[in-house]
Write a protein that holds these residues in place. Structure first.
Motif, mmCIF file in Angstrom:
data_model
loop_
_atom_site.group_PDB
_atom_site.id
_atom_site.type_symbol
_atom_site.label_atom_id
_atom_site.label_comp_id
_atom_site.label_asym_id
_atom_site.label_seq_id
_atom_site.Cartn_x
_atom_site.Cartn_y
_atom_site.Cartn_z
ATOM 1 N N PHE A 34 0.778 -1.236 -0.340
ATOM 2 C CA PHE A 34 -0.025 -0.291 0.359
ATOM 3 C C PHE A 34 0.832 1.368 -0.201
ATOM 4 C CE2 PHE A 34 -2.014 3.021 2.704
ATOM 5 C CZ PHE A 34 -3.019 3.594 1.437
ATOM 6 N N ALA A 35 1.768 1.716 1.058
ATOM 7 C CA ALA A 35 2.647 1.979 1.407
ATOM 8 C C ALA A 35 3.559 2.448 -0.489
ATOM 9 C CB ALA A 35 3.848 1.863 1.854
ATOM 10 N N GLY A 36 3.941 1.830 -0.614
ATOM 11 C CA GLY A 36 4.294 1.329 -2.267
ATOM 12 C C GLY A 36 3.586 2.572 -3.325
ATOM 13 N N SER A 37 2.540 1.758 -3.573
ATOM 14 C CA SER A 37 1.041 2.357 -4.191
ATOM 15 C C SER A 37 1.176 4.147 -4.417
ATOM 16 C CB SER A 37 0.448 1.547 -4.206
ATOM 17 O OG SER A 37 -0.445 1.655 -3.114
ATOM 18 N N ASP A 42 4.965 6.220 -10.748
ATOM 19 C CA ASP A 42 4.200 5.868 -12.684
ATOM 20 C C ASP A 42 2.887 6.325 -12.951
ATOM 21 O OD1 ASP A 42 5.969 4.278 -12.901
ATOM 22 O OD2 ASP A 42 5.004 1.537 -11.736
ATOM 23 N N PRO A 43 2.788 7.161 -14.074
ATOM 24 C CA PRO A 43 1.233 7.685 -14.002
ATOM 25 C C PRO A 43 0.373 6.088 -14.714
ATOM 26 C CG PRO A 43 2.464 7.463 -16.698
ATOM 27 C CD PRO A 43 3.618 6.814 -15.321
ATOM 28 N N ARG A 44 -0.930 7.198 -14.203
ATOM 29 C CA ARG A 44 -2.691 6.306 -14.110
ATOM 30 C C ARG A 44 -3.207 7.077 -16.023
ATOM 31 N NH1 ARG A 44 -6.368 6.393 -9.762
ATOM 32 N NH2 ARG A 44 -6.354 8.051 -9.970
ATOM 33 N N VAL A 45 -3.146 5.247 -16.568
ATOM 34 C CA VAL A 45 -3.332 6.017 -17.744
ATOM 35 C C VAL A 45 -5.458 4.715 -18.162
ATOM 36 C CG1 VAL A 45 -1.556 5.953 -19.014
ATOM 37 C CG2 VAL A 45 -2.581 4.308 -18.533
ATOM 38 N N GLU A 64 -11.364 1.929 -16.842
ATOM 39 C CA GLU A 64 -11.063 1.618 -15.540
ATOM 40 C C GLU A 64 -9.708 2.537 -15.764
ATOM 41 O OE1 GLU A 64 -8.407 -2.812 -15.214
ATOM 42 O OE2 GLU A 64 -10.290 -2.428 -14.319
ATOM 43 N N LEU A 65 -9.141 3.410 -14.807
ATOM 44 C CA LEU A 65 -7.289 3.555 -14.633
ATOM 45 C C LEU A 65 -6.566 2.351 -14.534
ATOM 46 C CD1 LEU A 65 -8.288 7.380 -13.094
ATOM 47 C CD2 LEU A 65 -7.033 6.646 -15.174
ATOM 48 N N ARG A 66 -5.462 2.448 -14.475
ATOM 49 C CA ARG A 66 -4.431 1.975 -13.495
ATOM 50 C C ARG A 66 -3.069 2.252 -14.358
ATOM 51 N NH1 ARG A 66 -4.829 -4.374 -16.542
ATOM 52 N NH2 ARG A 66 -6.970 -4.055 -15.828
ATOM 53 N N ARG A 67 -2.434 1.695 -13.195
ATOM 54 C CA ARG A 67 -0.800 2.629 -13.242
ATOM 55 C C ARG A 67 -0.033 1.714 -13.536
ATOM 56 N NH1 ARG A 67 0.422 7.110 -9.676
ATOM 57 N NH2 ARG A 67 -0.980 7.429 -8.133
ATOM 58 N N ILE A 68 0.821 2.593 -15.061
ATOM 59 C CA ILE A 68 1.324 1.395 -16.014
ATOM 60 C C ILE A 68 2.825 2.653 -16.011
ATOM 61 C CG2 ILE A 68 1.880 0.953 -18.507
ATOM 62 C CD1 ILE A 68 -0.597 -0.479 -17.704
ATOM 63 N N PRO A 69 3.237 1.634 -16.105
ATOM 64 C CA PRO A 69 5.637 2.581 -16.136
ATOM 65 C C PRO A 69 5.608 3.324 -17.079
ATOM 66 C CG PRO A 69 5.242 -0.096 -15.659
ATOM 67 C CD PRO A 69 4.411 0.089 -15.690
#
Length: 215
Positions: A34-37, A42-45, A64-69
């Motif tokens: 959780f702390a790492g998130s 990483d941007p959310r797309v 939905e939104l998802r974090r991507i490198p």
């Protein structure tokens, strides 16, 4: 009862201790994740949350939104779900795909379909989209978005085929809500698009598949 006695004594005491230790470990791992998130850069797309057929109007249930490198984020990716709502998919998509502007019917899609045209041979007209009702709709399942086609009619005097326009690009194949199943959406230079629309008023039209896929 001390720890050594508990571990060497069979029964619920040992089971309870092991369960507590496992739960504590899981809580610690969850806390780190959780702390790492929270600190992730990483941007959310926006991604598609489920499989969607071509010609579908997008709702908030489809996204939905998802974090991507950052180094994997493609060009023209959409980062705000509201920018995709109400748009029409140009082809079928699968769950987890990035949502990019060329996935929808619009100017971005037309640009992506026509960017392989030789600038020296291309018309100076801007490309327009025109719905084309085919005399023989059985060819529609054989067409794919991006296919290059020529629009053909019949000369009323000679009965011979007459090319109305060439170099068109298929934009949308498949039904939209309320659409005629015999209709395909194509992109053509503005002058050619007008000629095709006018010809469709008076005579049946057909398309001939040209370009790379015919080779």
């Amino acid at each position: 009862m001390n720890l050594k006695t508990t571990l060497t004594t069979p029964g619920w005491h040992r089971t309870l201790l092991l369960r507590r230790a496992l739960a504590a470990t899981l809580l610690i791992v969850a806390g780190f994740l959780f702390a790492g998130s929270l600190i992730s850069t990483d941007p959310r797309v926006v991604v598609f949350s489920r499989d969607i057929p071509a010609g579908t109007e997008i709702t908030d249930q489809d996204l939905e939104l998802r974090r991507i490198p950052a180094d994997l984020v493609p060009d023209q990716v959409i980062r705000i779900p509201e920018e995709a709502l109400g748009r029409i998919t140009a082809s079928s998509v699968t769950a987890g795909e990035w949502v990019t502007a060329p996935r929808f019917v619009g100017t971005e899609l037309v640009s992506s379909l026509t960017d392989d045209i030789d600038p020296a041979a291309a018309s100076t007209d801007p490309f327009n989209m025109v719905p084309l009702k085919l005399a023989d709709p059985s060819i529609i399942p054989l067409l794919l978005p991006g296919d290059t086609i020529s629009v053909i009619s019949q000369n009323p005097d000679t009965g011979l085929p007459a090319t109305i326009a060439s170099g068109g690009k298929v934009v949308l194949v498949g039904d939209t809500a309320g659409a005629d199943p015999a209709t395909v959406l194509i992109a053509l230079p503005q002058t050619d698009a007008a000629a095709v629309a006018a010809a469709a008023l008076n005579s049946p039209l057909a398309v001939v598949l040209t370009g790379d896929r015919t080779g």
